[in-house]
Design a protein around this motif. Sequence first.
Motif, PDB file in Angstrom:
ATOM      1  N   ASP A   7      -5.387   8.474 -41.984  1.00 33.14           N
ATOM      2  CA  ASP A   7      -4.440   9.535 -42.265  1.00 33.14           C
ATOM      3  C   ASP A   7      -3.600   9.139 -43.482  1.00 33.14           C
ATOM      4  O   ASP A   7      -3.346   7.947 -43.717  1.00 33.14           O
ATOM      5  CB  ASP A   7      -3.521   9.781 -41.066  1.00 33.14           C
ATOM      6  N   LEU A   8      -3.181  10.136 -44.243  1.00 32.42           N
ATOM      7  CA  LEU A   8      -2.296   9.918 -45.389  1.00 32.42           C
ATOM      8  C   LEU A   8      -1.127  10.870 -45.249  1.00 32.42           C
ATOM      9  O   LEU A   8      -1.315  12.093 -45.167  1.00 32.42           O
ATOM     10  CB  LEU A   8      -3.033  10.147 -46.706  1.00 32.42           C
ATOM     11  N   VAL A   9       0.072  10.316 -45.200  1.00 35.15           N
ATOM     12  CA  VAL A   9       1.297  11.107 -45.095  1.00 35.15           C
ATOM     13  C   VAL A   9       2.043  10.975 -46.406  1.00 35.15           C
ATOM     14  O   VAL A   9       2.356   9.868 -46.844  1.00 35.15           O
ATOM     15  CB  VAL A   9       2.172  10.638 -43.925  1.00 35.15           C
ATOM     16  N   ALA A  10       2.311  12.104 -47.060  1.00 38.14           N
ATOM     17  CA  ALA A  10       3.042  12.112 -48.332  1.00 38.14           C
ATOM     18  C   ALA A  10       4.529  12.323 -48.070  1.00 38.14           C
ATOM     19  O   ALA A  10       4.912  13.284 -47.407  1.00 38.14           O
ATOM     20  CB  ALA A  10       2.504  13.210 -49.245  1.00 38.14           C
ATOM     21  N   VAL A  11       5.335  11.399 -48.567  1.00 43.66           N
ATOM     22  CA  VAL A  11       6.789  11.513 -48.467  1.00 43.66           C
ATOM     23  C   VAL A  11       7.293  11.891 -49.849  1.00 43.66           C
ATOM     24  O   VAL A  11       7.264  11.094 -50.787  1.00 43.66           O
ATOM     25  CB  VAL A  11       7.429  10.198 -47.987  1.00 43.66           C
ATOM     26  N   SER A  28      -2.670   4.813 -43.046  1.00 41.71           N
ATOM     27  CA  SER A  28      -2.730   4.206 -41.718  1.00 41.71           C
ATOM     28  C   SER A  28      -2.716   2.682 -41.747  1.00 41.71           C
ATOM     29  O   SER A  28      -2.221   2.041 -40.812  1.00 41.71           O
ATOM     30  CB  SER A  28      -3.995   4.683 -40.994  1.00 41.71           C
ATOM     31  N   ASP A  29      -3.275   2.085 -42.796  1.00 40.53           N
ATOM     32  CA  ASP A  29      -3.353   0.622 -42.853  1.00 40.53           C
ATOM     33  C   ASP A  29      -1.985  -0.025 -43.073  1.00 40.53           C
ATOM     34  O   ASP A  29      -1.876  -1.254 -43.121  1.00 40.53           O
ATOM     35  CB  ASP A  29      -4.345   0.161 -43.919  1.00 40.53           C
ATOM     36  N   ARG A  30      -0.951   0.766 -43.196  1.00 41.94           N
ATOM     37  CA  ARG A  30       0.408   0.248 -43.327  1.00 41.94           C
ATOM     38  C   ARG A  30       0.927  -0.294 -41.986  1.00 41.94           C
ATOM     39  O   ARG A  30       1.850  -1.110 -41.951  1.00 41.94           O
ATOM     40  CB  ARG A  30       1.305   1.399 -43.802  1.00 41.94           C
ATOM     41  N   TYR A  31       0.305   0.149 -40.879  1.00 43.25           N
ATOM     42  CA  TYR A  31       0.823  -0.131 -39.550  1.00 43.25           C
ATOM     43  C   TYR A  31      -0.192  -0.913 -38.712  1.00 43.25           C
ATOM     44  O   TYR A  31      -1.352  -1.077 -39.098  1.00 43.25           O
ATOM     45  CB  TYR A  31       1.203   1.180 -38.870  1.00 43.25           C
ATOM     46  N   GLU A  32       0.263  -1.386 -37.568  1.00 43.38           N
ATOM     47  CA  GLU A  32      -0.548  -2.250 -36.714  1.00 43.38           C
ATOM     48  C   GLU A  32      -1.782  -1.509 -36.182  1.00 43.38           C
ATOM     49  O   GLU A  32      -1.712  -0.331 -35.816  1.00 43.38           O
ATOM     50  CB  GLU A  32       0.283  -2.759 -35.532  1.00 43.38           C
TER      51      GLU A  32
END
Length: 253
Positions: A246-250, A210-214
Amino acid sequence: MRQLWAERIKQAVRPRLYRTIYSGREHFTCPICNYRGPFKDKIVSKSPAVTRVDSKCLGCSSVERHRMMHLVFDEVYKNWSADQKSILHIAPEDCLKPQLQSFFGTYQTADLLQANVDFNEDVQNMSFPDGTYDSVLISRVLTIPPDLEACIREIRRILKPGGIAIIAEIYFHEESIEYGKFIGERSREIGVDLITMMERHFSRVEKFTSDRYEEEYQLINRMVVDGKPHDDYPEVVRVPGLGLMDLVAVCHV
């Protein structure tokens, strides 16, 4: 028809009403529907009393994970010529469908029990041939099937060379807790060791948190347990004093 119109009226009126009643609360922006205003708390359980604060968008009913995935899709698929590709959306979420349908030439859905999907499939043993899809999306499902690794293996199997699986779960523990039976229709609580399992089956796994985004999008699960902030979660997702990301795995084939 009457129910449909009632829902449309509620969606039109509720955001304005909530902004008026809770004008003093912090305001956020939903990247899915562009609603701007306070978000609604979500009660997770009553005993113990668990609440996710500022969770639900009043415009489209998205919660933290939906907004997070929307932003991940924009980033992952934007340079992918996705309109010529196919995606299987497992246990589809309505608020994510329009974006995915706009990206992909072929958008199909699957679920074991839902009636309004294209295919009724058990993710542990799917009927699709090898290499059927360019992408697979699955979110908050892997707590349910008894054989977790079979699910990961099947998702990998039905992907084409160069394909991508987007797997979104909530990571409460370092190691998954297996119940050994169904408890509340679940087989386990997911741990960070799921990422290690995914890495065994895919050539590369990118971890989007989540900290990747605003911050204005409110992607933090702000956990309150029995009236107090709760942040006892694995370090990879922990937000001190607030809760967890949240953690989203690509996952790349």
